[in-house]
Write an enzyme that holds these catalytic residues in place. Structure first.
Site, PDB file in Angstrom:
ATOM      1  N   LYS A 109       0.863  -1.194   0.000  1.00 19.04           N
ATOM      2  CA  LYS A 109       0.000   0.000   0.000  1.00 19.04           C
ATOM      3  C   LYS A 109       0.888   1.228   0.000  1.00 19.04           C
ATOM      4  CE  LYS A 109      -4.374   0.256   0.825  1.00 19.04           C
ATOM      5  NZ  LYS A 109      -5.456  -0.353   0.755  1.00 19.04           N
TER       6      LYS A 109
HETATM    7  N1  GLU Z   1      -7.647  -0.200  -2.294  1.00 21.60           N
HETATM    8  C1  GLU Z   1      -8.406  -1.410  -2.297  1.00 21.60           C
HETATM    9  C2  GLU Z   1      -8.233  -2.158  -0.993  1.00 21.60           C
HETATM   10  O1  GLU Z   1      -7.910  -1.602   0.014  1.00 21.60           O
HETATM   11  C3  GLU Z   1      -8.146  -2.253  -3.532  1.00 21.60           C
HETATM   12  C4  GLU Z   1      -6.745  -2.761  -3.684  1.00 21.60           C
HETATM   13  C5  GLU Z   1      -6.474  -3.435  -5.030  1.00 21.60           C
HETATM   14  O2  GLU Z   1      -7.381  -3.598  -5.813  1.00 21.60           O
HETATM   15  O3  GLU Z   1      -5.309  -3.757  -5.256  1.00 21.60           O
HETATM   16  O4  GLU Z   1      -8.499  -3.330  -0.912  1.00 21.60           O
END
Ligand code: GLU
Length: 432
Positions: free
Chosen positions: A117
């Site tokens: 992330k």
């Molecule tokens: N931001 C989303 C999450 O927290 C999606 C992450 C993704 O699709 O890689 O799950």
């Protein structure tokens, strides 16, 4: 108030950080499953922590510098995967917590991905569209080969959109040879459909929240039809969750966003509020077919379903005693802190944990990644059907683990996710 409750409040005059939350959630599961010490150590660190500082020229000609992050927690099960958010409070610790959640989220869904992330520490409201484009492109350039279609695949998160992903994909491709360019669309997911995105990726997280709620209702012998819900966050996740809940006959009685809270016991029409907010700079405040209420009254409203679909640490020891819902469906990542979690468990409020409840987004990202890699085009019905099956299966596995270990659903979800990672380490061993 019982002694136990006094102790709990005293212990946390300081609100726990997201990182402390995720660490203690993991520890609890690791203790119950008697996880090997070595694996505990491996999963307590982040493989890579990247900070980039970069300059961007603003519309007025001045230069500003920005800070971006990417934390790659673990890739035992496959390439790193997870969103990029644009938020003024984003820092290294928040990125660490969110990256860790992704590892367990992808594992629980049985995807061939690890967890990552990151994002940029900005309030995107302060910048024009062309400034955001230059910030995004320069951030992508600064990350260089720390991302890649078979290595680390970003996606949208808070305040980033399909447009943001299109800029990233284009910038990443522009730095590669002409031969490579056509084969690397899947460096990001959540792209616009016209730029290689997946039909239905936009609604996948919200749809997944509703699928989890359907399975929850079945498990409790209830029906979503006629239930009332309150919703925090009217963005990508919240709006689509509301859209599908309304389709199943549930009634939205209150919504909160950054601008304030609105309430109508008779129900707020989902589409109408969306149109209002779109014409009101994406703010719900001022919507005149509901009354405006104080923000601190919001979580105390009587309802069947409570959906926090905005930021982390929203339900804490300060408001957990006032929650008057049957279930909390965690659309956001980490919306309920650990103290609140224990309070709610004691009060017999069900919680569908984030790593299960909001996993629809990353599951659809996996479909998009496959679609790009195989040069296919998937149709929306197929996407939603597959998504429903996958989340329903995850839900079942969580229920089984919860019964097996006589523990709450969150801990059960961690146990299920961690055992898959533990198996991978057991089979492949540790290099060298
Ligand atoms: N931001 C989303 C999450 O927290 C999606 C992450 C993704 O699709 O890689 O799950």
């Amino acid at each position: 108030m019982s002694n136990n409750q006094e102790f709990v409040v005293e212990k946390t005059t300081k609100q726990e950080s997201l990182l402390e939350n995720v660490k203690s959630q993991f520890s609890k599961a690791a203790d119950i499953m008697q996880l090997d010490e070595g694996l505990r150590k491996i999963l307590s660190i982040n493989n890579n922590e990247i900070v980039v500082n970069f300059p961007v020229k603003m519309d007025d000609g001045n230069i500003r510098t920005f800070r971006g992050f990417r934390v790659q927690h673990n890739n035992a099960l496959g390439p790193y995967k997870g969103g990029l958010r644009y938020h003024e409070n984003l820092d290294m610790d928040t990125s660490r917590a969110l990256a860790t959640w992704m590892t367990y989220k992808t594992s629980l869904a049985r995807l061939p991905f690890g967890g990552a992330k990151g994002g940029v520490q900005i309030d995107p409201k302060e910048y024009s569209k062309s400034e955001l484009e230059r910030i995004t492109r320069r951030f992508t350039y600064a990350m260089g080969d720390n991302i890649g279609p078979e290595y680390d695949i970003p996606a949208p998160d808070v305040n980033t959109t399909a447009q943001t992903m299109a800029w990233i994909a284009d910038t990443f491709a522009s730095t590669k040879s002409p031969d490579e360019r056509s084969r690397i669309h899947h460096v990001v997911t959540g792209k616009p459909v016209s730029a290689g995105g997946l039909e239905g990726r936009d609604r996948a997280t919200g749809y997944g929240v509703v699928v989890s709620l359907k399975r929850w209702a079945e498990y409790r012998g209830l029906s979503l039809n006629g239930m009332s819900f309150i919703l925090q966050g009217y963005g990508k996740v919240g709006y689509w969750a509301a859209h599908y809940l309304e389709k199943y006959g549930a009634r939205m009685v209150a919504v909160q966003d950054e601008s304030g809270s609105v309430y109508n016991a008779d129900g707020i029409q989902v589409e109408e509020l969306r149109n209002y907010s779109r014409n009101n700079q994406n703010k719900i405040i001022g919507y005149d077919r509901a009354e405006s209420i104080e923000n601190d009254q919001f979580f105390a409203l009587k309802c069947d379903i409570c959906i926090p679909a905005a930021m982390g640490n929203q339900i804490t020891e300060h408001n957990a005693y006032t929650i008057d819902a049957k279930v909390i469906a965690e659309g956001a990542n980490g919306p309920v802190n650990n103290i609140a979690d224990s309070i709610l468990q004691e009060r017999k409020v069900d919680i569908i944990p984030d790593i299960l409840c909001n996993s629809g987004g990353v599951i659809a990202s996996y479909f998009e990644w496959l679609q790009n890699r195989n040069g296919e085009i998937w149709e929306i019905d197929e996407v939603l059907e597959k998504l429903e099956n996958m989340i329903s299966n995850s839900f079942k596995r969580v229920l089984t683990r919860s019964q097996e270990h006589d523990t709450d659903w969150r801990t059960a979800a961690y146990i299920e996710a961690t055992s898959r990672i533990a198996d991978a380490y057991e089979q492949s061993g540790i290099f060298p």
